[in-house]
Design an enzyme around this catalytic site. Structure first.
Site, PDB file in Angstrom:
ATOM      1  N   HIS A 289       6.028 -19.181  -0.207  1.00 29.41           N
ATOM      2  CA  HIS A 289       5.627 -20.105   0.855  1.00 29.41           C
ATOM      3  C   HIS A 289       6.412 -19.881   2.130  1.00 29.41           C
ATOM      4  CE1 HIS A 289       2.999 -22.932  -1.433  1.00 29.41           C
ATOM      5  NE2 HIS A 289       3.587 -22.293  -2.431  1.00 29.41           N
TER       6      HIS A 289
ATOM      7  N   ASP B  96       8.978 -20.195  10.455  1.00 32.92           N
ATOM      8  CA  ASP B  96       8.273 -21.006   9.464  1.00 32.92           C
ATOM      9  C   ASP B  96       7.303 -20.113   8.697  1.00 32.92           C
ATOM     10  OD1 ASP B  96       7.599 -23.361   8.177  1.00 32.92           O
ATOM     11  OD2 ASP B  96       7.324 -24.487  10.039  1.00 32.92           O
TER      12      ASP B  96
ATOM     13  N   GLU C 207      -2.747 -29.890  10.193  1.00 38.84           N
ATOM     14  CA  GLU C 207      -3.084 -31.308  10.003  1.00 38.84           C
ATOM     15  C   GLU C 207      -3.475 -31.945  11.344  1.00 38.84           C
ATOM     16  OE1 GLU C 207       0.464 -32.844   8.178  1.00 38.84           O
ATOM     17  OE2 GLU C 207       0.203 -31.609   6.389  1.00 38.84           O
TER      18      GLU C 207
ATOM     19  N   ASP D  96       6.119  19.400 -10.520  1.00 40.95           N
ATOM     20  CA  ASP D  96       7.388  18.693 -10.735  1.00 40.95           C
ATOM     21  C   ASP D  96       7.638  17.544  -9.769  1.00 40.95           C
ATOM     22  OD1 ASP D  96       7.760  20.543  -8.517  1.00 40.95           O
ATOM     23  OD2 ASP D  96       9.861  19.937  -8.622  1.00 40.95           O
TER      24      ASP D  96
ATOM     25  N   TYR E  42       4.666  25.857  -7.655  1.00 44.02           N
ATOM     26  CA  TYR E  42       5.639  26.958  -7.711  1.00 44.02           C
ATOM     27  C   TYR E  42       7.087  26.436  -7.809  1.00 44.02           C
ATOM     28  CZ  TYR E  42       8.106  31.248  -6.699  1.00 44.02           C
ATOM     29  OH  TYR E  42       8.970  32.305  -6.771  1.00 44.02           O
TER      30      TYR E  42
END
Ligand code: ADQ
Length: 739
Positions: free
Chosen positions: A170, A377, A385, A688, A504
């Site tokens: 959060h 934040d 809201e 490899d 190689y």
């Protein structure tokens, strides 16, 4: 709602209820936070559970206390994790809130290392693990929340290897420069990577996490996934939203209307600036107050015309930096009011307590401006809201560029909260915005808040978690089995067409300090000649080397296919000429990247740049090993940022860092080779290093992919080193001659 039938287990530090010691017995308080609002319907539908700490560790075992906890469990599926008081303090107030919280919000100055903090953090995470394991039923989805539980995904993976585990952070994930300050940085990253899905609020946080994986663990990740221990961990940015209705529903209530009425009367003729925060140094409350003071000094015409209403809910009061902040805010409010107030005007109204939802919604509804300016934040829900509650879409949102919300709320007035002059000026801009402009911006913001609500967020997270868990095993096991040579020979013998890809350096021959010294020994040349001469074989030497090296050493091996520079250049078996994989490719970028590599050469004695037609390579085999490895990690991280917008990639090989175009890898040329040579019922690939992993990935699952050396690989098989390879090739060549 998600179509899933799986039961959900939410695991977060706190339960959506809180236990409080009351004068006589205990009190339970309900939290109406966004997370609870989002999770409750899903939990109720699937009979799920929520595991968390009840917020109080006193008198564990007290019968009255236990009664409440038992009832939470049976009635609401809330499972309490009992953390002994001593552990709880060091875990929660200590390591979580005085180490991780300040550091993740880029406040190293607020950091304290509680000597008992880490041990308590580990112990507490284990208590959460025990609770989750005891509740788990096959098929459940486990969703772990936030910074207090970063070790939990790995602990769960160890106890429940097949469980679907998701993790959501959060708060912000800090830049790797800041993150690596933590002594326990490796454990925290590895802890989180126990999950199938790790999600952040924004892409910036996700990128920071990836950069820490690179710098701290040396892990390479793609934008949306990383592989660890044969598992794929999905990574994503999923910004959290709010439940808009949980706020708008309050607009029509009588109690809210009463508040609205009284606020309107009280602030009639004035503009109301609103700030609502948890009392936390990350929220920028003193900075806002100072910006406001500066504004009132500079714009006397605004005096008596504006009011700043600052609501701050007390938080983490036991921690000394929070007490300091509280004093600081008290003083600033006193100073500003002392300096500017008149008998009928108070410039700052300061409310230091939590307020009811009805009061909060009323404030959102009447505020002319919401002043949301955290210094840092994860998201910031207050911004969303406010947008949901502004009546008639009137109102202006001022938002800090350091809130995660700024990445999706572009119609707000975006400010730098540290810049007191401009933050104050933004208030003037907000107050002067024409009505139509205010409406346009607010309507666009509202659309986003309604669409990207918390239900959409949780559904998306859970759908992604299910799919991540279902595909977890797709990552090949990264521990290849020892090659069974007898089986390999039998498969070769029973097949009619053979396709061989041979790397190689490091695979057919060992390494030399200078690349030009690694010429092939005569017995290797002999076996290649013999294999390439067999009509049932197509043999390709596929190397990162330049074509001149390959021509010089292998130019007269008849029937041998060659790929130089990882296949950027192809020489067919029947031709002395090289053809490019991408004709017309421009290497303009080389002049821009060379100085960066040169800088590393200057710092690292014994290292040098190799220049090829399609790539630049920094070699550091001859420099001090630990230092060279560390610098290589730094170089790749730096180049990843620099090259982000280009098609170039920086790739670590064995004691090298190579910069080349992303489309150029051994997998592309292997596919081309299969097209040109036709199907083969025996395929062998030997390699490899990292570049060979692309080759292994491009071949059929039935191919004999062989990693040369120790360590991880997606190859199916491994041999200890180049010394074992030649005898194998010799036996294949014997079989070819015999058939
Ligand atoms: P927080 O740091 O708590 O959350 P935020 O997102 O702003 O920050 O949520 C605060 C909540 O508390 C809001 O719902 C707000 O309405 C409420 N609140 C604040 N002051 C209040 C008061 N005085 N009275 C009543 N209610 C009040 C963390 C991260 C955030 C992230 C959230 C969700 O720090 O960045 O957005 O989680 O993921």
């Amino acid at each position: 709602m998600s179509a899933s039938n799986h039961r959900l287990i939410v695991i977060s530090n706190r339960l959506p209820v809180r236990l409080r010691a009351a004068p006589r017995g205990w009190r339970a308080e309900k939290s109406s936070g966004g997370l609870a609002t989002a999770m409750n319907p899903i939990l109720r539908r699937g009979g799920g559970e929520w595991i968390g700490w009840p917020g109080e560790s006193a008198k564990i075992g007290d019968p009255a206390r236990q009664q409440i906890i038992d009832q939470w469990k049976s009635a609401d599926g809330l499972v309490s994790v009992e953390i002994p008081p001593e552990t709880a303090d060091h875990f929660y107030e200590g390591y979580s809130n005085q180490t991780l919280w300040p550091l993740f919000h880029h406040f190293p100055s607020q950091l304290t290392f509680d000597p008992k903090g880490w041990a308590a953090y580990v112990a507490a995470n284990k208590l959460f693990r025990d609770a989750a394991v005891s509740q788990y039923r096959e098929g459940d989805l486990l969703w772990v929340h936030d910074y207090q539980l970063m070790l939990l995904p790995k602990l769960l993976r160890e106890s429940l290897p097949d469980a679907a585990v998701g993790f959501f952070l959060h708060i912000p994930f800090p830049s790797s420069e800041v993150f690596r300050v933590l002594p326990e940085r490796e454990e925290l990253l590895e802890g989180v990577l126990g999950a199938d899905l790790v999600a952040f609020q924004t892409y910036t946080h996700l990128q920071h996490f990836r950069s820490s994986l690179r710098r701290v663990l040396g892990f390479e990740s793609r934008l949306n996934e990383v592989e660890i221990g044969g598992r794929t961990v999905k990574l994503d940015a999923l910004p959290i939203g709010i439940a808009p209705q949980a706020f708008t529903a309050f607009l029509g209530k009588t109690e809210t209307q009463r508040h609205i009425e009284s606020l309107r009367q009280r602030y009639q003729g004035r503009k109301l600036l609103l700030a609502v925060d948890r009392m936390d140094y990350t929220k920028g409350i003193p900075e806002r107050l100072r910006a406001y003071r500066r504004l009132l000094e500079r714009a006397p015409d605004l005096r008596a015309k504006v009011v700043l209403l600052q609501v701050a809910v007390p938080s983490r009061e036991g921690i000394s930096s929070y007490a300091t902040l509280r004093r600081q805010v008290n003083e600033l409010v006193g100073e500003i009011n002392g300096q500017f107030a008149t008998p009928d005007w108070t410039p700052v109204v300061y409310i230091r307590r939590g307020i009811s939802r009805a009061e909060l919604v009323a404030l959102y509804a009447v505020a002319d401006v919401a002043w949301v300016t955290p210094l840092r934040d994860g998201m910031n829900l207050v911004a969303k809201e406010y947008v949901a509650c502004t009546k008639d879409r009137d109102g202006v949102l001022i938002l800090s560029e350091f809130a995660g919300a700024a990445e999706e709320m572009g119609e707000a007035l975006i400010v730098n909260p540290y810049d007191e002059n401009r933050a104050g000026a933004a208030i003037q801009t907000a107050l002067a915005l024409p009505e139509a402009e205010r409406h346009r911006r607010m309507a666009a913001l509202e659309e986003g808040v309604v669409r990207n609500n918390v239900f959409a967020w949780s559904e998306q997270f859970l759908a992604m978690l299910e799919s991540a868990a279902a595909n977890r095993g797709d990552a090949p096991s990264d521990r290849p089995a020892a090659l069974d040579v007898a089986r390999l020979l039998a498969a070769y013998q029973s097949a009619s067409r053979h396709l061989l890809f041979l790397d190689y350096d490091g695979s057919l021959v060992g390494f030399h300090n200078r690349p030009e010294d690694a010429s092939p020994p005569p017995e290797l040349l002999a076996v290649l000649k013999s294999l390439a001469a067999c009509p049932n074989n197509s043999v390709m030497l596929l190397s990162g080397r330049k074509r001149t090296d390959l021509d010089r050493w292998f130019g007269d091996v008849r029937g041998l296919w060659m790929g130089a520079e990882h296949g950027a250049l192809l020489r067919r078996a029947d031709s002395p000429d090289w053809e490019p994989l991408r004709p017309g490719y421009s290497r303009d970028w080389v002049d821009r990247v060379r100085p960066v590599l040169q800088h590393f050469v200057d710092r690292t004695r014994g290292s040098f740049i190799e220049e090829k037609e399609y790539s630049l390579v920094w070699h550091y085999r001859m420099s001090e090993s630990k230092f060279g490895d560390w610098l290589a990690q730094e170089l790749v991280a730096m180049l990843e940022d620099m090259l982000a917008e280009t098609e170039l990639r920086a790739i670590r090989g064995r004691k090298i860092v190579e910069v080349r175009p992303g489309w150029l890898h051994k997998g592309s040329v292997a596919r081309r080779m299969v097209e040109l040579c036709g199907p083969a019922d025996f395929q062998l690939a030997l390699g490899d290093d990292r570049t060979d992993e692309d080759l292994f990935a491009a071949l059929d699952a039935s191919a004999w992919t062989v990693h040369v050396g120790a360590g991880r690989s997606r190859a199916r098989f491994a041999v200890p080193g180049p010394a074992e390879v030649l005898p194998i090739l010799e036996r294949l060549s014997d079989l070819s001659r015999a058939s």
